[in-house]
Enzyme design. Structure first.
Site, PDB file in Angstrom:
ATOM      1  N   GLY A  89       0.831  -1.188   0.000  1.00  0.00           N
ATOM      2  CA  GLY A  89       0.000   0.000   0.000  1.00  0.00           C
ATOM      3  C   GLY A  89       0.875   1.250   0.000  1.00  0.00           C
ATOM      4  O   GLY A  89       1.971   1.253  -0.544  1.00  0.00           O
ATOM      5  N   LEU A  90       0.380   2.287   0.660  1.00  0.00           N
ATOM      6  CA  LEU A  90       1.092   3.561   0.733  1.00  0.00           C
ATOM      7  C   LEU A  90       1.480   4.078  -0.645  1.00  0.00           C
ATOM      8  O   LEU A  90       2.586   4.544  -0.855  1.00  0.00           O
ATOM      9  CB  LEU A  90       2.346   3.430   1.602  1.00  0.00           C
ATOM     10  CG  LEU A  90       2.098   3.283   3.100  1.00  0.00           C
ATOM     11  CD1 LEU A  90       3.420   3.169   3.831  1.00  0.00           C
ATOM     12  CD2 LEU A  90       1.310   4.462   3.633  1.00  0.00           C
ATOM     13  N   CYS A  91       0.578   3.919  -1.593  1.00  0.00           N
ATOM     14  CA  CYS A  91       0.887   4.498  -2.902  1.00  0.00           C
ATOM     15  C   CYS A  91      -0.339   5.246  -3.413  1.00  0.00           C
ATOM     16  O   CYS A  91      -0.766   5.074  -4.544  1.00  0.00           O
ATOM     17  CB  CYS A  91       1.357   3.444  -3.880  1.00  0.00           C
ATOM     18  SG  CYS A  91       0.429   1.930  -3.835  1.00  0.00           S
ATOM     19  N   GLY A  92      -0.905   6.061  -2.556  1.00  0.00           N
ATOM     20  CA  GLY A  92      -2.000   6.927  -2.973  1.00  0.00           C
ATOM     21  C   GLY A  92      -3.194   6.127  -3.436  1.00  0.00           C
ATOM     22  O   GLY A  92      -3.528   5.089  -2.878  1.00  0.00           O
ATOM     23  N   PHE A  94      -3.513   4.357  -6.018  1.00  0.00           N
ATOM     24  CA  PHE A  94      -3.152   3.370  -7.039  1.00  0.00           C
ATOM     25  C   PHE A  94      -4.031   2.126  -6.991  1.00  0.00           C
ATOM     26  O   PHE A  94      -4.679   1.761  -7.965  1.00  0.00           O
ATOM     27  CB  PHE A  94      -1.684   2.992  -6.873  1.00  0.00           C
ATOM     28  CG  PHE A  94      -1.220   1.921  -7.799  1.00  0.00           C
ATOM     29  CD1 PHE A  94      -0.896   2.229  -9.100  1.00  0.00           C
ATOM     30  CD2 PHE A  94      -1.123   0.612  -7.373  1.00  0.00           C
ATOM     31  CE1 PHE A  94      -0.460   1.249  -9.966  1.00  0.00           C
ATOM     32  CE2 PHE A  94      -0.690  -0.376  -8.233  1.00  0.00           C
ATOM     33  CZ  PHE A  94      -0.367  -0.054  -9.529  1.00  0.00           C
TER      34      PHE A  94
END
Lengths: 295, 138
Positions: A89-92, A94
Site C-alpha cells: 500500500g502507501l501508494c496513494g 493506485f
C-alpha cells in the site's frame, strides 16, 4: 490545550514520520526510474509482435476455423477479469482506483446477466476484493508485484493459467485491468481485452508493402498457434511493467505530499509550542513579581 | 535501407538485443536452418532452439543462441523475436549440461503429467539440449 511535553513529543513523532516518508519518496523515485526503463526496453518486442500478428491475423480472422484465441468462442456469457494490483500500500489511490474500476465493471456485467470470474494478481487487490467478491475469485497469483523487477517468466505463468482455463472452456472473454503509466503523477486505469485478441491494426506502410505475400514456414496456422499464446504473455508482461512503473510513480507522488504535509504540521506545532512556552514564562514572571510585591 | 545490406533486429521480451546492418543471417527455422540475404522475399517462420549466425562480408561475426521464437523477413529487413537469447561464447557447457540433467529429471519425476505439462517439460529438454550443443560447438 496540550502540555509542553506533549507538544514536544508530537513534534518529534511527526519529524520521524517525515523522515520515513521522504526516504520512501526517494526509494520510489529510483525504483520508478528502473521500472520505467524496463517498460521502455520491453516495448520494441511488443511492437514487433503486434505488427507480426497484424500481418497474420488479417488473412485468417474471417475464416470459420480461425483459432479461438483470435475469433473468440462465439459467445460472451462468461467474463474473466484479471486484476493486476500492487502487493504493498502507501501508494496513494493506485490500488483503490483499480479496485473501484473492477467493482464497477463487475456490477455492470452482472447487471447484464453475464457471469463474471476474477483472477487476482497482487496482494492488495485480493485484500480489497475478497470480502465483496470472494465467491467469484477463481485464482490468486501471489508474489509477483513485490519482486524487485518484473520477470517475463511471471507473465508467462499468468498467461499459462489463463490459457488453461480458456481451454477448459471456463470463460469466453478475458479482460486485463491495470494502471497504465502516463507520467510520474498520472496513471490511467486501463481495461485491455486479451481474449479474443483485438487484432492490432496493420499500419498502412506495411500493408502497401504487400503483407499478404508472405511465405510461411511451417504453415500460417501453426505459426498463429504459437504466436497467439506468446502474444498473450507479452501483453501481460507489458501490463505488469506499466503497473509497476505506475505503482512507483503513485507512491512517489503520495509520499511527496505526505512529506509536505508533515512539514506543514511541524510548522504549526512548533508555532503553538513556542506560543505556549512564552505564555508559561510570562505566567511565571507574573507569579514571581506578585510574590515579591506581596512581601 | 541500403540495397546490399540487411537490417537485422533481434528482440527479446525484456529488451532489444541487436539492431544492425549485416550481410547475412542464418536462422534456425523449425523446418531447418535458412539463410537470409538482402532482398529476401517476405517470409515468416517459427524458430526452434538453436544458434543464429550473423555474417558480415563472408565472415561469421557473431553467434547467438535462442530458445525459440519467430522470424519475420520483409522489405524493411529481418526481425527475430527470440526467447532467452544469449551470445554463444557466453554459454557455459557445464551449466548447460546441468540444466539438461535437471530438465530430464523433472520429466522423470513428474507423475502422470498432463499433456500440456509433458509438452512443457519436453520442450525444456529440447531447449537444454540445443543449448548444450551450442555451448560445446563454441
Amino acid at each position: 490545550m496540550a502540555s509542553l511535553k506533549e507538544l514536544r513529543n508530537r513534534i518529534d513523532s511527526v519529524k520521524q514520520t517525515r523522515k520515513i516518508t521522504s526516504a520512501m519518496k526517494l526509494v520510489a523515485a529510483s525504483k520508478l526510474k528502473r521500472a520505467q526503463e524496463q517498460a521502455e526496453a520491453s516495448r520494441p518486442f511488443a511492437d514487433r509482435m503486434s505488427a507480426m500478428l497484424a500481418n497474420l491475423a488479417a488473412g485468417v480472422r474471417d475464416l470459420p476455423d480461425a483459432p479461438r484465441l483470435l475469433g473468440g468462442t462465439g459467445s460472451d456469457e462468461t467474463h474473466l477479469i484479471v486484476v493486476a494490483t500492487a502487493d504493498r500500500g502507501l501508494c496513494g489511490g493506485f490500488n483503490s482506483s483499480i479496485v473501484r474500476g473492477v467493482r464497477r465493471r463487475v456490477t455492470a456485467l452482472q447487471a447484464e446477466g453475464k457471469q463474471v470470474k476474477l483472477m487476482l494478481v497482487g496482494r492488495k487487490g485480493r485484500d480489497m476484493l475478497r470480502r465483496e467478491f470472494g465467491d467469484i475469485i477463481v485464482e490468486y497469483v501471489d508474489g509477483i508485484a513485490g519482486k524487485r523487477r518484473v520477470d517475463f517468466g511471471d507473465a508467462q505463468l499468468i498467461a499459462d493459467k489463463i490459457l488453461e482455463r480458456f481451454d477448459a472452456g471456463e470463460f469466453d472473454v478475458c479482460t486485463l485491468v491495470f494502471n497504465k503509466f502516463k507520467s510520474a503523477i498520472t496513471q490511467v486505469l486501463t481495461f485491455k481485452q486479451l481474449i479474443p485478441v483485438e487484432p492490432p491494426v496493420r499500419d498502412e506502410e506495411a500493408a502497401a508493402e504487400g503483407g499478404a505475400l508472405y511465405e510461411f514456414e511451417p504453415s500460417e496456422e501453426r505459426i498463429l498457434d504459437e504466436l497467439l499464446p506468446r502474444n498473450l504473455a507479452i501483453q501481460i508482461f507489458g501490463a505488469l511493467l506499466e503497473n509497476s512503473a505506475s505503482e512507483q510513480g503513485a507512491r512517489m507522488a503520495a509520499m511527496d505530499s505526505a512529506t509536505r504535509n508533515a512539514g506543514d504540521m511541524i510548522h504549526r506545532l512548533t508555532l503553538s509550542y513556542n506560543r505556549q512556552r512564552q505564555a508559561q514564562i510570562t505566567k511565571e514572571l507574573i507569579e514571581i513579581i506578585s510574590g515579591a510585591e506581596a512581601v | 535501407m541500403a540495397d546490399n545490406t540487411l537490417r537485422f533486429e533481434l528482440v527479446a521480451p525484456e529488451r532489444l538485443l541487436a539492431s544492425e546492418e549485416v550481410d547475412m543471417v542464418v536462422l534456425p527455422g523449425s523446418e531447418g536452418d535458412f539463410g537470409v540475404l538482402p532482398q529476401h522475399a517476405p517470409f515468416l517462420s517459427l524458430l526452434r532452439p538453436g544458434v543464429i549466425g550473423i555474417y558480415r562480408g563472408d565472415k561469421l561475426e557473431r553467434r547467438i543462441f535462442v530458445a525459440g521464437g519467430f522470424a519475420e523477413v520483409n522489405g524493411q529487413g529481418c526481425i527475430v523475436l527470440g526467447e532467452a537469447a544469449e551470445p554463444v561464447d557466453e554459454l557455459d557447457a557445464e551449466k548447460a549440461r546441468q540444466a539438461l540433467r535437471n530438465a530430464e529429471e523433472d520429466l522423470a519425476d513428474a507423475k502422470e503429467p498432463s499433456e500440456s505439462e509433458r509438452e512443457r517439460l519436453e520442450r525444456a529438454i529440447r531447449v537444454a539440449q540445443a543449448r548444450l550443443e551450442a555451448a560445446e560447438a563454441a
